[in-house]
Design a protein around this motif. Structure first.
Motif, mmCIF file in Angstrom:
data_model
loop_
_atom_site.group_PDB
_atom_site.id
_atom_site.type_symbol
_atom_site.label_atom_id
_atom_site.label_comp_id
_atom_site.label_asym_id
_atom_site.label_seq_id
_atom_site.Cartn_x
_atom_site.Cartn_y
_atom_site.Cartn_z
ATOM 1 N N ASP A 231 0.832 -1.210 0.000
ATOM 2 C CA ASP A 231 0.000 0.000 0.000
ATOM 3 C C ASP A 231 0.867 1.260 0.000
ATOM 4 O OD1 ASP A 231 -2.267 -1.566 0.035
ATOM 5 O OD2 ASP A 231 -2.609 -1.359 2.194
ATOM 6 N N LEU A 232 1.950 1.250 0.768
ATOM 7 C CA LEU A 232 2.836 2.415 0.821
ATOM 8 C C LEU A 232 3.476 2.664 -0.537
ATOM 9 C CD1 LEU A 232 4.384 4.633 2.374
ATOM 10 C CD2 LEU A 232 6.153 2.906 2.812
ATOM 11 N N VAL A 233 3.992 1.619 -1.165
ATOM 12 C CA VAL A 233 4.653 1.772 -2.460
ATOM 13 C C VAL A 233 3.669 2.294 -3.500
ATOM 14 C CG1 VAL A 233 5.806 0.531 -4.332
ATOM 15 C CG2 VAL A 233 6.410 0.037 -1.965
ATOM 16 N N ARG A 234 2.464 1.753 -3.491
ATOM 17 C CA ARG A 234 1.447 2.230 -4.443
ATOM 18 C C ARG A 234 1.140 3.715 -4.222
ATOM 19 N NH1 ARG A 234 -2.672 -2.981 -4.063
ATOM 20 N NH2 ARG A 234 -2.085 -3.953 -6.057
ATOM 21 N N THR A 235 1.036 4.119 -2.969
ATOM 22 C CA THR A 235 0.741 5.521 -2.675
ATOM 23 C C THR A 235 1.891 6.426 -3.093
ATOM 24 O OG1 THR A 235 -0.649 4.862 -0.809
ATOM 25 C CG2 THR A 235 0.083 7.143 -0.865
ATOM 26 N N MET A 236 3.114 5.994 -2.855
ATOM 27 C CA MET A 236 4.267 6.784 -3.290
ATOM 28 C C MET A 236 4.244 6.965 -4.802
ATOM 29 S SD MET A 236 7.233 5.195 -0.790
ATOM 30 C CE MET A 236 8.585 6.086 -1.569
ATOM 31 N N LEU A 237 3.952 5.909 -5.530
ATOM 32 C CA LEU A 237 3.916 6.001 -6.989
ATOM 33 C C LEU A 237 2.804 6.937 -7.459
ATOM 34 C CD1 LEU A 237 4.647 2.269 -7.897
ATOM 35 C CD2 LEU A 237 6.063 4.242 -8.511
ATOM 36 N N ARG A 238 1.671 6.909 -6.771
ATOM 37 C CA ARG A 238 0.571 7.802 -7.156
ATOM 38 C C ARG A 238 0.914 9.265 -6.919
ATOM 39 N NH1 ARG A 238 -2.806 3.830 -4.717
ATOM 40 N NH2 ARG A 238 -2.977 5.101 -2.831
ATOM 41 N N ASN A 239 1.861 9.528 -6.023
ATOM 42 C CA ASN A 239 2.194 10.904 -5.679
ATOM 43 C C ASN A 239 3.326 11.489 -6.521
ATOM 44 O OD1 ASN A 239 0.729 12.218 -3.169
ATOM 45 N ND2 ASN A 239 0.769 10.004 -2.848
ATOM 46 N N PHE A 240 3.841 10.744 -7.470
ATOM 47 C CA PHE A 240 4.729 11.344 -8.450
ATOM 48 C C PHE A 240 3.905 12.294 -9.309
ATOM 49 C CE2 PHE A 240 7.653 8.073 -7.249
ATOM 50 C CZ PHE A 240 8.902 8.461 -7.699
ATOM 51 N N SER A 241 4.426 13.465 -9.574
ATOM 52 C CA SER A 241 3.683 14.439 -10.378
ATOM 53 C C SER A 241 4.608 15.114 -11.377
ATOM 54 C CB SER A 241 3.033 15.494 -9.474
ATOM 55 O OG SER A 241 4.006 16.181 -8.712
ATOM 56 N N GLY A 242 4.004 15.683 -12.416
ATOM 57 C CA GLY A 242 4.768 16.297 -13.482
ATOM 58 C C GLY A 242 5.392 17.626 -13.072
ATOM 59 N N VAL A 243 6.664 17.786 -13.400
ATOM 60 C CA VAL A 243 7.413 19.026 -13.136
ATOM 61 C C VAL A 243 8.150 19.408 -14.412
ATOM 62 C CG1 VAL A 243 9.243 20.101 -11.776
ATOM 63 C CG2 VAL A 243 7.682 18.474 -10.691
ATOM 64 N N TRP A 244 8.154 20.685 -14.732
ATOM 65 C CA TRP A 244 8.804 21.137 -15.959
ATOM 66 C C TRP A 244 10.319 21.136 -15.805
ATOM 67 C CZ3 TRP A 244 7.593 21.530 -20.807
ATOM 68 C CH2 TRP A 244 8.398 22.287 -21.680
ATOM 69 N N ASP A 245 10.999 20.466 -16.759
ATOM 70 C CA ASP A 245 12.461 20.440 -16.808
ATOM 71 C C ASP A 245 12.898 21.420 -17.893
ATOM 72 O OD1 ASP A 245 15.146 19.947 -17.231
ATOM 73 O OD2 ASP A 245 14.981 17.791 -16.896
ATOM 74 N N ALA A 246 13.360 22.592 -17.477
ATOM 75 C CA ALA A 246 13.728 23.634 -18.436
ATOM 76 C C ALA A 246 14.927 23.227 -19.287
ATOM 77 C CB ALA A 246 14.035 24.935 -17.699
ATOM 78 N N ASP A 247 15.845 22.431 -18.732
ATOM 79 C CA ASP A 247 17.026 22.023 -19.487
ATOM 80 C C ASP A 247 16.671 21.109 -20.652
ATOM 81 O OD1 ASP A 247 18.685 23.471 -17.807
ATOM 82 O OD2 ASP A 247 18.995 21.778 -16.435
ATOM 83 N N LYS A 248 15.714 20.205 -20.407
ATOM 84 C CA LYS A 248 15.320 19.260 -21.455
ATOM 85 C C LYS A 248 14.043 19.683 -22.172
ATOM 86 C CE LYS A 248 17.569 15.250 -19.346
ATOM 87 N NZ LYS A 248 17.412 13.853 -18.866
ATOM 88 N N ASN A 249 13.458 20.789 -21.695
ATOM 89 C CA ASN A 249 12.251 21.322 -22.320
ATOM 90 C C ASN A 249 11.130 20.274 -22.371
ATOM 91 O OD1 ASN A 249 10.918 23.560 -23.495
ATOM 92 N ND2 ASN A 249 11.234 22.736 -25.559
#
Length: 205
Positions: free
Chosen positions: A99-117
């Protein structure tokens, strides 16, 4: 206070951070007031740290032990089963870890990487005591991607072990992620098929 930064680091990379380990222990007691629930939370912290030690080499951008502890404090949910007839309670560590691992994975979110655009996926968790900083902030986007991939692999291994009716083969599946020290019962000890379990000792996180 803890000194951060190496001897020859730039001044902006050197700093002092407040450290209060007793406050972290208090946070664990406050978050999980029941003694047995807290013991399970501490066991899951140890499982997570063991997994980290087995799956990341030193100095390779591995998640820190304190970051994994903070994940437990924020997202861990106690997993236990009560038998009303026998009036007993058992704590299911394997389910709690999954359950913990699943919750951690669900909490990954998109962030803009300016270097890689482009947008990259990152996990963020703050220390629940001073200084309250993001404990994953120093991981590069590449390291974070590896972290996510290995969490997905751990999730799949936990699911496979949970669905395996043979504790021997289930434990062998988990040994791949938790290391050679993970206990594997002998075949003759598992003549009666029961659900696999993560085994631990002690209660210290």
């Amino acid at each position: 206070y803890l000194g951060r930064g190496k001897e020859h680091s730039l001044p902006e990379n050197k700093r002092w951070e407040e450290s209060d380990p007793e406050a972290l222990l208090k946070a664990m007691r406050t978050t999980f007031p029941d003694r047995e629930d807290r013991a399970q939370a501490r066991r899951v912290v140890r499982y997570a740290k063991r997994w980290k030690d087995e799956n990341f080499s030193a100095g390779s951008g591995a998640p820190t032990g304190i970051a994994l502890t903070a994940c437990v404090l924020r997202w861990f949910v106690v997993s236990k089963v009560k038998d009303p007839i026998a009036q007993t309670t058992s704590w299911d560590d394997a389910q709690a870890m999954l359950d913990l691992v699943r919750t951690m994975l669900r909490n990954f979110s998109g962030v803009w990487d300016a270097d890689k655009n482009t947008v990259v996926q990152r996990l963020s968790v703050t220390l629940p005591v001073p200084p309250g900083n993001d404990l994953f902030v120093r991981m590069t986007n590449t390291q974070m991607a590896t972290f996510e991939q290995r969490l997905e692999k751990l999730r799949d291994a936990l699911i496979d072990a949970q669905s395996d009716v043979d504790p021997h083969t289930a434990a062998k599946t988990l040994r791949k992620d938790f290391g050679d020290g993970f206990p594997v019962p002998e075949k003759e000890e598992t003549a009666k098929s029961v659900g696999p379990a993560i085994v631990s000792s002690g209660n210290s996180a």
